[in-house]
Design a protein around this motif. Structure first.
Motif, PDB file in Angstrom:
ATOM      1  N   THR A 131     -11.074   6.552  -2.055  1.00  0.00           N
ATOM      2  CA  THR A 131     -10.014   5.786  -1.394  1.00  0.00           C
ATOM      3  C   THR A 131     -10.454   5.388   0.011  1.00  0.00           C
ATOM      4  O   THR A 131     -10.224   4.254   0.451  1.00  0.00           O
ATOM      5  CB  THR A 131      -8.724   6.611  -1.326  1.00  0.00           C
ATOM      6  OG1 THR A 131      -8.264   6.876  -2.656  1.00  0.00           O
ATOM      7  CG2 THR A 131      -7.638   5.864  -0.570  1.00  0.00           C
TER       8      THR A 131
ATOM      9  N   HIS B 296      -4.811   4.351   6.930  1.00  0.00           N
ATOM     10  CA  HIS B 296      -5.897   3.384   6.830  1.00  0.00           C
ATOM     11  C   HIS B 296      -6.673   3.287   8.134  1.00  0.00           C
ATOM     12  O   HIS B 296      -7.911   3.322   8.148  1.00  0.00           O
ATOM     13  CB  HIS B 296      -5.343   2.002   6.459  1.00  0.00           C
ATOM     14  CG  HIS B 296      -4.461   2.016   5.251  1.00  0.00           C
ATOM     15  ND1 HIS B 296      -3.247   1.374   5.236  1.00  0.00           N
ATOM     16  CD2 HIS B 296      -4.606   2.595   4.034  1.00  0.00           C
ATOM     17  CE1 HIS B 296      -2.682   1.548   4.051  1.00  0.00           C
ATOM     18  NE2 HIS B 296      -3.482   2.285   3.309  1.00  0.00           N
TER      19      HIS B 296
ATOM     20  N   HIS C 112       0.850  -1.187   0.000  1.00  0.00           N
ATOM     21  CA  HIS C 112       0.000   0.000   0.000  1.00  0.00           C
ATOM     22  C   HIS C 112       0.890   1.243   0.000  1.00  0.00           C
ATOM     23  O   HIS C 112       1.861   1.321   0.741  1.00  0.00           O
ATOM     24  CB  HIS C 112      -0.915   0.007   1.230  1.00  0.00           C
ATOM     25  CG  HIS C 112      -2.109  -0.888   1.089  1.00  0.00           C
ATOM     26  ND1 HIS C 112      -3.299  -0.462   0.559  1.00  0.00           N
ATOM     27  CD2 HIS C 112      -2.272  -2.199   1.375  1.00  0.00           C
ATOM     28  CE1 HIS C 112      -4.160  -1.465   0.537  1.00  0.00           C
ATOM     29  NE2 HIS C 112      -3.553  -2.540   1.030  1.00  0.00           N
TER      30      HIS C 112
ATOM     31  N   ARG D 239     -12.764   2.475  -0.286  1.00  0.00           N
ATOM     32  CA  ARG D 239     -12.051   1.216  -0.560  1.00  0.00           C
ATOM     33  C   ARG D 239     -11.348   0.700   0.682  1.00  0.00           C
ATOM     34  O   ARG D 239     -11.343  -0.511   0.945  1.00  0.00           O
ATOM     35  CB  ARG D 239     -11.056   1.419  -1.702  1.00  0.00           C
ATOM     36  CG  ARG D 239     -11.694   1.619  -3.065  1.00  0.00           C
ATOM     37  CD  ARG D 239     -10.682   1.425  -4.169  1.00  0.00           C
ATOM     38  NE  ARG D 239      -9.612   2.401  -4.099  1.00  0.00           N
ATOM     39  CZ  ARG D 239      -9.633   3.582  -4.713  1.00  0.00           C
ATOM     40  NH1 ARG D 239     -10.684   3.931  -5.437  1.00  0.00           N
ATOM     41  NH2 ARG D 239      -8.614   4.422  -4.612  1.00  0.00           N
ATOM     42  N   TRP D 240     -10.753   1.597   1.443  1.00  0.00           N
ATOM     43  CA  TRP D 240     -10.090   1.173   2.680  1.00  0.00           C
ATOM     44  C   TRP D 240     -11.095   0.600   3.669  1.00  0.00           C
ATOM     45  O   TRP D 240     -10.807  -0.377   4.367  1.00  0.00           O
ATOM     46  CB  TRP D 240      -9.358   2.351   3.311  1.00  0.00           C
ATOM     47  CG  TRP D 240      -8.119   2.746   2.573  1.00  0.00           C
ATOM     48  CD1 TRP D 240      -7.497   2.055   1.570  1.00  0.00           C
ATOM     49  CD2 TRP D 240      -7.348   3.935   2.769  1.00  0.00           C
ATOM     50  NE1 TRP D 240      -6.387   2.739   1.140  1.00  0.00           N
ATOM     51  CE2 TRP D 240      -6.264   3.900   1.852  1.00  0.00           C
ATOM     52  CE3 TRP D 240      -7.466   5.036   3.622  1.00  0.00           C
ATOM     53  CZ2 TRP D 240      -5.317   4.914   1.777  1.00  0.00           C
ATOM     54  CZ3 TRP D 240      -6.522   6.053   3.541  1.00  0.00           C
ATOM     55  CH2 TRP D 240      -5.456   5.987   2.633  1.00  0.00           C
TER      56      TRP D 240
ATOM     57  N   VAL E 101      -6.273  12.240   0.640  1.00  0.00           N
ATOM     58  CA  VAL E 101      -6.743  11.091  -0.134  1.00  0.00           C
ATOM     59  C   VAL E 101      -8.141  11.414  -0.636  1.00  0.00           C
ATOM     60  O   VAL E 101      -8.821  12.295  -0.108  1.00  0.00           O
ATOM     61  CB  VAL E 101      -6.781   9.790   0.699  1.00  0.00           C
ATOM     62  CG1 VAL E 101      -5.385   9.372   1.117  1.00  0.00           C
ATOM     63  CG2 VAL E 101      -7.681   9.952   1.912  1.00  0.00           C
ATOM     64  N   SER E 102      -8.605  10.695  -1.641  1.00  0.00           N
ATOM     65  CA  SER E 102      -9.951  10.910  -2.171  1.00  0.00           C
ATOM     66  C   SER E 102     -10.973  10.177  -1.312  1.00  0.00           C
ATOM     67  O   SER E 102     -10.635   9.241  -0.588  1.00  0.00           O
ATOM     68  CB  SER E 102     -10.043  10.413  -3.610  1.00  0.00           C
ATOM     69  OG  SER E 102      -9.982   8.990  -3.655  1.00  0.00           O
TER      70      SER E 102
END
Length: 234
Positions: free
Chosen positions: A50, A18, A11, A53-54, A46-47
């Motif tokens: 993202t 995260h 990552h 997804r995390w 971060v978007s």
């Protein structure tokens, strides 16, 4: 507590990103974009996709690592169901909590009948490892029919006023619905609540420990446990 089950290899961002992103999103009633804004304040750029997804990747692993509290052998379980809209269709969230408001189990089902109630009552003792002393429900007759078939020896009290604990347990999820703009599928909601409730069980102070000092100690221990299960400490 040493964690070896969660890997952050391959990552681009540090593991701290995260952990903090997932904690913000599942612990507080925030949209992905508001979570993104709070991360910017900490220098984490971060978007919001993202963050999504995390949450999907690491959230289930974190929830699995969080220690499950074993219910009391003389516990009282409160069962209730609440309607949720998924992609414009009506579904039912069936939930069981103990006397402290600790979420024991919850299932998304398309029906509100005896078969659905029976499925919850079959799952509950398996997950808890024991039957309860008593179950408390509202006046829905499906609970009585399911209880007679699944756990006939368990005491059952059916009364609207006695089940406020289960009804109140729906409020945190209700607060999340609006910023999330609803749910797209039953599977995605089931995944979300499994993570959401695990974090809530960890961080929310039990009803019998509501003094300022007890709340403070509980939060310190919860944060320490969160750091341990997410690999923040060795």
């Amino acid at each position: 507590m040493k964690n070896s089950a969660i890997s952050y290899k391959r990552h681009r961002f540090p593991a701290t990103y995260h952990r903090h992103s997932v904690w913000l999103y599942f612990r507080f009633p925030l949209s992905l974009r508001l979570g993104q804004e709070l991360l910017v304040e900490r220098g984490i750029v971060v978007s919001y996709e993202t963050i999504r997804r995390w949450g999907r990747k690491f959230g289930p692993a974190y929830a699995k690592q969080i220690r499950r509290r074993r219910p009391s052998q003389r516990g009282v379980w409160h069962l209730d169901e609440v309607v949720v809209s998924i992609a414009g269709r009506k579904h039912w969230l069936w939930r069981a909590v103990d006397q402290d408001g600790y979420v024991l189990d919850e299932i998304i089902q398309s029906r509100r009948d005896t078969k659905a109630a029976k499925r919850l009552l079959i799952r509950l003792p398996k997950k808890a490892g024991m039957p309860p002393k008593r179950i408390v429900t509202d006046k829905l007759r499906s609970y009585g029919a399911a209880k007679r078939d699944v756990v006939p020896a368990v005491e059952h009290r059916s009364h609207k006023g006695l089940n406020n604990r289960a009804e109140n347990s729906h409020l945190p999820l209700r607060k999340r619905e609006r910023p999330m703009q609803g749910f797209r599928s039953a599977g995605s909601l089931q995944r979300f609540i499994s993570i959401f409730s695990a974090l809530r069980n960890l961080f929310v102070t039990p009803h019998h420990k509501r003094s300022a000092l007890a709340t403070h100690i509980h939060r310190i221990r919860a944060i320490a446990h969160w750091k341990a299960v997410t690999g923040a400490v060795a």
